[in-house]
Write a protein that holds these residues in place. Structure first.
Motif, mmCIF file in Angstrom:
data_model
loop_
_atom_site.group_PDB
_atom_site.id
_atom_site.type_symbol
_atom_site.label_atom_id
_atom_site.label_comp_id
_atom_site.label_asym_id
_atom_site.label_seq_id
_atom_site.Cartn_x
_atom_site.Cartn_y
_atom_site.Cartn_z
ATOM 1 N N TRP A 135 0.806 -1.219 0.000
ATOM 2 C CA TRP A 135 0.000 0.000 0.000
ATOM 3 C C TRP A 135 0.837 1.267 0.000
ATOM 4 C CZ3 TRP A 135 0.983 -2.840 4.382
ATOM 5 C CH2 TRP A 135 1.352 -2.157 5.539
ATOM 6 N N ASN A 136 0.191 2.347 -0.372
ATOM 7 C CA ASN A 136 0.778 3.677 -0.356
ATOM 8 C C ASN A 136 0.504 4.283 1.020
ATOM 9 O OD1 ASN A 136 1.166 6.473 -0.572
ATOM 10 N ND2 ASN A 136 0.590 6.495 -2.738
ATOM 11 N N THR A 140 -1.774 7.563 0.977
ATOM 12 C CA THR A 140 -3.206 7.461 0.662
ATOM 13 C C THR A 140 -3.891 6.336 1.437
ATOM 14 O OG1 THR A 140 -2.810 5.943 -1.171
ATOM 15 C CG2 THR A 140 -2.763 8.289 -1.687
ATOM 16 N N LYS A 141 -3.086 5.433 2.017
ATOM 17 C CA LYS A 141 -3.635 4.253 2.712
ATOM 18 C C LYS A 141 -4.485 3.394 1.784
ATOM 19 C CE LYS A 141 -2.277 4.456 7.138
ATOM 20 N NZ LYS A 141 -1.669 3.290 7.811
ATOM 21 N N LYS A 142 -4.148 3.434 0.495
ATOM 22 C CA LYS A 142 -4.825 2.572 -0.462
ATOM 23 C C LYS A 142 -3.831 1.558 -1.000
ATOM 24 C CE LYS A 142 -8.369 5.810 -1.794
ATOM 25 N NZ LYS A 142 -8.807 6.838 -2.747
ATOM 26 N N GLY A 143 -4.309 0.330 -1.262
ATOM 27 C CA GLY A 143 -3.363 -0.682 -1.699
ATOM 28 C C GLY A 143 -4.023 -1.875 -2.345
ATOM 29 N N VAL A 146 -5.748 -0.145 5.817
ATOM 30 C CA VAL A 146 -5.622 0.075 4.371
ATOM 31 C C VAL A 146 -6.941 -0.229 3.659
ATOM 32 C CG1 VAL A 146 -4.487 -0.807 2.273
ATOM 33 C CG2 VAL A 146 -3.142 -0.406 4.350
ATOM 34 N N THR A 147 -7.286 0.624 2.688
ATOM 35 C CA THR A 147 -8.414 0.336 1.807
ATOM 36 C C THR A 147 -7.886 -0.449 0.615
ATOM 37 O OG1 THR A 147 -9.480 2.398 2.434
ATOM 38 C CG2 THR A 147 -10.272 1.339 0.418
ATOM 39 N N VAL A 148 -8.327 -1.704 0.487
ATOM 40 C CA VAL A 148 -7.862 -2.545 -0.626
ATOM 41 C C VAL A 148 -8.667 -2.205 -1.874
ATOM 42 C CG1 VAL A 148 -7.700 -4.914 -1.485
ATOM 43 C CG2 VAL A 148 -7.069 -4.385 0.880
ATOM 44 N N GLU A 149 -7.954 -1.855 -2.938
ATOM 45 C CA GLU A 149 -8.606 -1.468 -4.196
ATOM 46 C C GLU A 149 -8.682 -2.608 -5.196
ATOM 47 O OE1 GLU A 149 -7.577 3.151 -4.867
ATOM 48 O OE2 GLU A 149 -5.899 1.764 -5.156
ATOM 49 N N VAL A 179 -13.826 -6.108 -4.805
ATOM 50 C CA VAL A 179 -12.800 -5.453 -5.632
ATOM 51 C C VAL A 179 -12.447 -6.366 -6.809
ATOM 52 C CG1 VAL A 179 -11.833 -4.181 -3.674
ATOM 53 C CG2 VAL A 179 -10.878 -6.425 -4.293
ATOM 54 N N GLY A 201 -2.435 1.790 -5.210
ATOM 55 C CA GLY A 201 -2.423 2.988 -4.374
ATOM 56 C C GLY A 201 -1.768 4.181 -5.063
#
Ligand SMILES: [Zn+2]
Ligand SMILES: [Zn+2]
Length: 214
Positions: free
Chosen positions: A19-20, A23-26, A47-50, A74, A120
């Motif tokens: 993850w980044n 941004t806490k996205k990964g 983390v928000t998993v995309e 996702v 992310g």
């Protein structure tokens, strides 16, 4: 970028949450199974998993992908479509290895040489590296000097080529023509065992030394 390695399945496969930190996205890479363990790491990280990314179609990497996709809502990206037969036969792979409840998965996006994948906000380049399996892919961030190599290359070894669709000559060719040129300073995380660098493997990996007949 931050990475958490989560060993899953009886094969001790390195599932990964990448993850980044800004941004806490990964993304989750290779959720082979043990989804409760993976979900716990996701929850603790915040983390928000995309997306889910698959490096190839073997059960220890892809066995939990269909269920995790359903749980998280996702898409699944990768591997290359040459691994479609492996992904369709995941329940049979499960029976062979005594793992119950493994489901087949059809990715939302197949990956090809030259494609890019974002995690992310970080852009990774896709390399198609057949040999361990026909559809194995490697993801590279030139910016972060970092690669995810699945079971193509290991610390001190290379992927086995005795499974259906395996090809030893193709594997060594892919490593020598696509991975070694990435640069000695590139660090990689592999599907099993400790991480390494391209430079360390170029210098010491017994499968990559000059005069070695692969
Ligand atoms: Zn494999
Ligand atoms: Zn594996």
């Amino acid at each position: 970028m931050r990475a958490a390695i989560i060993p899953v399945t009886p094969f001790e496969q390195n599932c990964m949450l990448l993850w980044n930190d800004k941004t806490k996205k990964g993304a989750v890479i290779d959720p082979g199974g043990d989804l409760e363990r993976i979900r716990k790491v996701i929850d603790e990280s915040g983390v928000t998993v995309e997306k889910i990314i698959l490096t190839h179609g073997h059960i220890d990497h892809a066995g939990g992908a269909a269920e995790l996709r359903e749980q998280l809502g996702v898409p699944v990206e990768g591997p290359h479509e040459a691994d479609r037969p492996l992904l369709e036969r995941l329940p049979e792979q499960g029976r062979v290895y005594g793992l119950a409840g493994v489901r087949a998965v059809t990715p939302d996006r197949w990956l090809n040489e030259g494609d890019t994948v974002t995690i992310g906000g970080l852009v990774l380049n896709v390399l198609h590296c057949p040999g361990h399996s026909p559809g194995s892919v490697v993801l590279v961030s030139p910016e972060e000097r970092f690669a995810l190599v699945g079971d193509v290359l290991f610390n001190g070894s290379v992927g086995r080529t005795d499974l259906p669709g395996g090809d030893g000559a193709a594997l060594i060719h892919a490593i020598k023509t696509k991975l070694l040129p990435l640069g000695d300073d590139v660090t990689f995380i592999c599907g099993h065992g400790p991480m390494s660098t391209i430079g360390q493997e170029r210098a010491t990996n017994p499968f990559l030394q000059e005069g070695m007949l692969a």
